[in-house]
Design a protein around this motif. Structure first.
Motif, PDB file in Angstrom:
ATOM      1  N   ASP A 333       0.818  -1.151  -0.127  1.00 27.50           N
ATOM      2  CA  ASP A 333      -0.147   0.159   0.139  1.00 27.50           C
ATOM      3  C   ASP A 333       1.000   1.060  -0.067  1.00 27.50           C
ATOM      4  O   ASP A 333       1.646   1.566   1.034  1.00 27.50           O
ATOM      5  N   GLU A 335       0.178   4.444   0.328  1.00 29.35           N
ATOM      6  CA  GLU A 335      -0.106   5.365   1.503  1.00 29.35           C
ATOM      7  C   GLU A 335       0.453   4.868   2.736  1.00 29.35           C
ATOM      8  O   GLU A 335       0.831   5.713   3.591  1.00 29.35           O
ATOM      9  N   VAL A 336       0.548   3.766   3.088  1.00 26.97           N
ATOM     10  CA  VAL A 336       1.159   3.020   4.232  1.00 26.97           C
ATOM     11  C   VAL A 336       2.720   3.505   4.525  1.00 26.97           C
ATOM     12  O   VAL A 336       3.104   3.785   5.240  1.00 26.97           O
ATOM     13  N   ALA A 338       4.215   5.640   2.424  1.00 23.68           N
ATOM     14  CA  ALA A 338       4.361   7.281   2.585  1.00 23.68           C
ATOM     15  C   ALA A 338       4.376   7.560   3.999  1.00 23.68           C
ATOM     16  O   ALA A 338       5.108   8.503   4.638  1.00 23.68           O
ATOM     17  N   ARG A 339       3.269   7.060   4.737  1.00 22.01           N
ATOM     18  CA  ARG A 339       3.032   7.261   6.103  1.00 22.01           C
ATOM     19  C   ARG A 339       4.484   6.975   7.165  1.00 22.01           C
ATOM     20  O   ARG A 339       4.739   7.689   7.914  1.00 22.01           O
ATOM     21  N   LEU A 340       4.770   5.891   6.906  1.00 23.55           N
ATOM     22  CA  LEU A 340       6.171   5.490   7.244  1.00 23.55           C
ATOM     23  C   LEU A 340       7.385   6.304   7.202  1.00 23.55           C
ATOM     24  O   LEU A 340       8.167   6.373   7.917  1.00 23.55           O
ATOM     25  N   ARG A 341       7.435   6.628   5.760  1.00 23.79           N
ATOM     26  CA  ARG A 341       8.502   7.547   5.453  1.00 23.79           C
ATOM     27  C   ARG A 341       8.331   8.778   6.055  1.00 23.79           C
ATOM     28  O   ARG A 341       9.604   9.438   6.645  1.00 23.79           O
ATOM     29  N   ALA A 342       7.099   9.316   6.371  1.00 22.62           N
ATOM     30  CA  ALA A 342       6.830  10.498   6.995  1.00 22.62           C
ATOM     31  C   ALA A 342       7.441  10.742   8.464  1.00 22.62           C
ATOM     32  O   ALA A 342       7.762  11.562   9.042  1.00 22.62           O
ATOM     33  N   ILE A 343       7.459   9.230   9.081  1.00 25.29           N
ATOM     34  CA  ILE A 343       7.827   9.405  10.668  1.00 25.29           C
ATOM     35  C   ILE A 343       9.449   8.749  10.835  1.00 25.29           C
ATOM     36  O   ILE A 343       9.680   8.379  11.605  1.00 25.29           O
ATOM     37  N   TRP A 345      11.083   6.343   8.552  1.00 26.41           N
ATOM     38  CA  TRP A 345      11.576   5.252   7.797  1.00 26.41           C
ATOM     39  C   TRP A 345      12.168   5.454   6.714  1.00 26.41           C
ATOM     40  O   TRP A 345      11.788   6.257   5.647  1.00 26.41           O
ATOM     41  N   GLY A 369       0.930  -4.058   7.061  1.00 30.57           N
ATOM     42  CA  GLY A 369       0.882  -2.475   7.496  1.00 30.57           C
ATOM     43  C   GLY A 369       1.772  -1.946   8.479  1.00 30.57           C
ATOM     44  O   GLY A 369       1.838  -0.928   8.715  1.00 30.57           O
ATOM     45  N   GLU A 370       2.837  -3.153   8.982  1.00 26.04           N
ATOM     46  CA  GLU A 370       3.675  -2.770  10.101  1.00 26.04           C
ATOM     47  C   GLU A 370       5.148  -3.114   9.689  1.00 26.04           C
ATOM     48  O   GLU A 370       5.341  -4.005   8.725  1.00 26.04           O
TER      49      GLU A 370
END
Length: 374
Positions: A333, A335-336, A338-343, A345, A369-370
Motif C-alpha cells: 500500500d 499510502e502506508v 508514505a506514512r512510514l517515510r513521514a515518521i 523510515w 501494514g507494519e
C-alpha cells in the motif's frame, strides 16, 4: 593491448561510498546550519577561477599547490581551487563590496591540491568554513572561535580542543623589542616553528628562547608569555588572547603555542587550530588576515576558519551502524509506505519477486501494514 587501468583513480583521490557519503552530507548540513544560525550567509563560488584572482587576493596563498591550465576561451591561466577562503575574499571585495560590514559569509565545497601534505596522501578535501569580513577585533575573533567549536560539535566531534597562536609574533618582536637582522627573521621563525633551541641560537635568536617554553595549557602558557620582557610589545595581544579564551572557556580545552606558523601563511595577529578526540591531526584552522580590495594598495580586515572534516567523517562512518531500512514487497500500500517515510523510515521497494530484502541491505519488511524485523 588491453586497457587494465581505466577504472583506477589518480593517487590521492577516492570515491566516497554510500554510507560515508551519507555521513558527509549530514556533517556538512549540521556545520552549515550552525553558521547560518549565527547570521552567516552561504555563498557558492565556482571550482575554477583565473589563477591571478586566486593567488593575489591574500598574502601567503601558494599557486604551486593548485592545478593550473590554460583556458581555451580566454587563453589565460585557470586554476582549480585549493582553498575557498580567497574566493570568499574576492566575493567580499567585488560583488559584495558595498554590503554592510561586518559581512558574515559561510561556504562548503571540495578543494584539490597538486599533492598531499606530509603523511596524508589525499589531494581532495571537503572544506567548510565561515568568514567575518570588516573586523579582526578580539570580539570578532571570539565569535569565530566559539562558532567553529559549535559547528564541529554539531557535526559529531567529541572532546574538542583549540590551540591558539600569534602568527606575526616574530615580526612584532623583531621590530623593536627583540631586534633581529632582516636576514635572520625567517630563520628565527623556522627554528621556533621546529621547536629547535639549538637552531634558534645559531640563527641569532637567543632572546627568543623563552618562547619555546610558553607552550601548553592556556593558563600556564599565557603566564609564561606575559613574563617575557618585550617592553609592552605583546601586551595587547596577551590581553586579546585572555579575552578569547574566556569566551570559549567550558566549550573546549584551550592550549597556547604562540610561535606556531605551520598552516598560518596568510594570518596576521591571531590564529587557532582545532582538534577532536579520536580523530588524527587537525580538523581545521582559522585566524585574522587581510583581503586586498579593488582599490590598489588597500586591504580589509577579516577573520575566519576552515574545517576539513574528512577524518571525522571517516571515524563517524566506521562507528555508526547502518540505518534501519524497510523493504516494501510487491503490491504494498503506497499510502502506508508514505506514512512510514513521514515518521522517519527509509524504504526500498521491490521491483520484482526476485528482490531479496536482506541482500538489498534492509533490516525490516512491511508486513500487514507494519514494520517487522528480518
Amino acid at each position: 593491448m588491453e586497457d587494465t587501468d581505466r577504472d583506477l583513480l589518480p593517487e590521492g583521490l577516492e570515491d566516497r561510498l554510500p554510507h560515508g557519503a551519507a555521513v558527509a552530507a549530514r556533517v556538512t548540513r549540521s556545520a552549515v546550519d550552525v553558521m547560518e544560525s549565527h547570521g552567516y550567509d552561504r555563498v557558492q563560488p565556482p571550482s575554477i577561477e583565473f589563477e591571478k584572482s586566486l593567488a593575489s587576493r591574500m598574502e601567503g596563498v601558494r599557486p604551486r599547490r593548485m592545478f593550473r591550465f590554460v583556458d581555451p576561451v580566454s587563453l589565460r591561466t585557470l586554476a582549480l581551487r585549493s582553498d575557498m577562503t580567497p574566493q570568499v575574499g574576492r566575493i567580499a571585495a567585488t560583488s559584495l563590496a558595498v554590503a554592510a560590514r561586518p559581512l558574515r559569509l559561510c561556504y562548503a565545497g571540495q578543494v584539490v591540491t597538486i599533492k598531499g601534505d606530509g603523511l596524508d596522501p589525499a589531494r581532495e578535501h571537503l572544506q567548510l568554513g565561515a568568514e567575518l569580513i570588516g573586523s579582526d577585533s578580539v570580539a570578532a575573533a571570539a565569535e569565530i572561535v566559539a562558532m567553529a567549536i559549535e559547528a564541529l560539535k554539531a557535526a559529531g566531534a567529541q572532546g574538542v580542543s583549540v590551540d591558539f597562536t600569534l602568527p606575526d609574533l616574530v615580526d612584532t618582536l623583531a621590530e623593536k623589542a627583540l631586534p633581529l637582522a632582516p636576514g635572520a627573521i625567517e630563520a628565527v621563525r623556522r627554528e621556533l616553528d621546529a621547536k629547535d633551541a639549538g637552531g634558534l641560537v645559531e640563527a641569532g635568536g637567543d632572546a627568543y628562547l623563552p618562547l619555546l617554553y610558553a607552550i601548553g595549557p592556556f593558563e600556564t602558557a599565557i603566564e609564561r608569555l606575559a613574563a617575557i620582557d618585550a617592553g609592552g610589545a605583546l601586551a595587547s595581544r596577551i590581553k586579546g588572547l585572555r579575552e578569547i579564551a574566556g569566551r570559549v572557556s567550558g566549550l573546549a580545552r584551550v592550549t597556547l603555542d604562540p610561535s606556531e606558523r605551520h598552516g598560518f601563511e596568510y594570518q596576521s595577529w591571531f590564529g587557532f587550530t582545532i582538534y577532536a578526540e579520536g580523530v588524527p591531526g587537525a580538523l581545521g584552522r582559522g585566524g585574522t588576515y587581510r583581503i586586498l580590495t579593488k582599490d590598489a594598495g588597500q586591504d580589509e580586515a577579516a577573520i575566519g576558519f576552515s574545517l576539513y572534516p574528512d577524518p571525522l567523517i571517516d571515524a563517524l562512518a566506521a562507528a555508526e551502524p547502518r540505518r534501519d531500512t524497510l523493504f516494501l514487497p510487491l503490491g504494498h500500500d503506497p499510502e502506508v509506505a508514505a506514512r512510514l517515510r513521514a515518521i522517519g523510515w527509509r524504504t526500498v521497494a521491490a521491483l520484482s519477486d526476485a528482490d531479496d530484502a536482506k541482500a538489498l541491505g534492509c533490516t525490516h519488511r512491511l508486513d500487514q501494514g507494519e514494520a517487522a524485523a528480518l
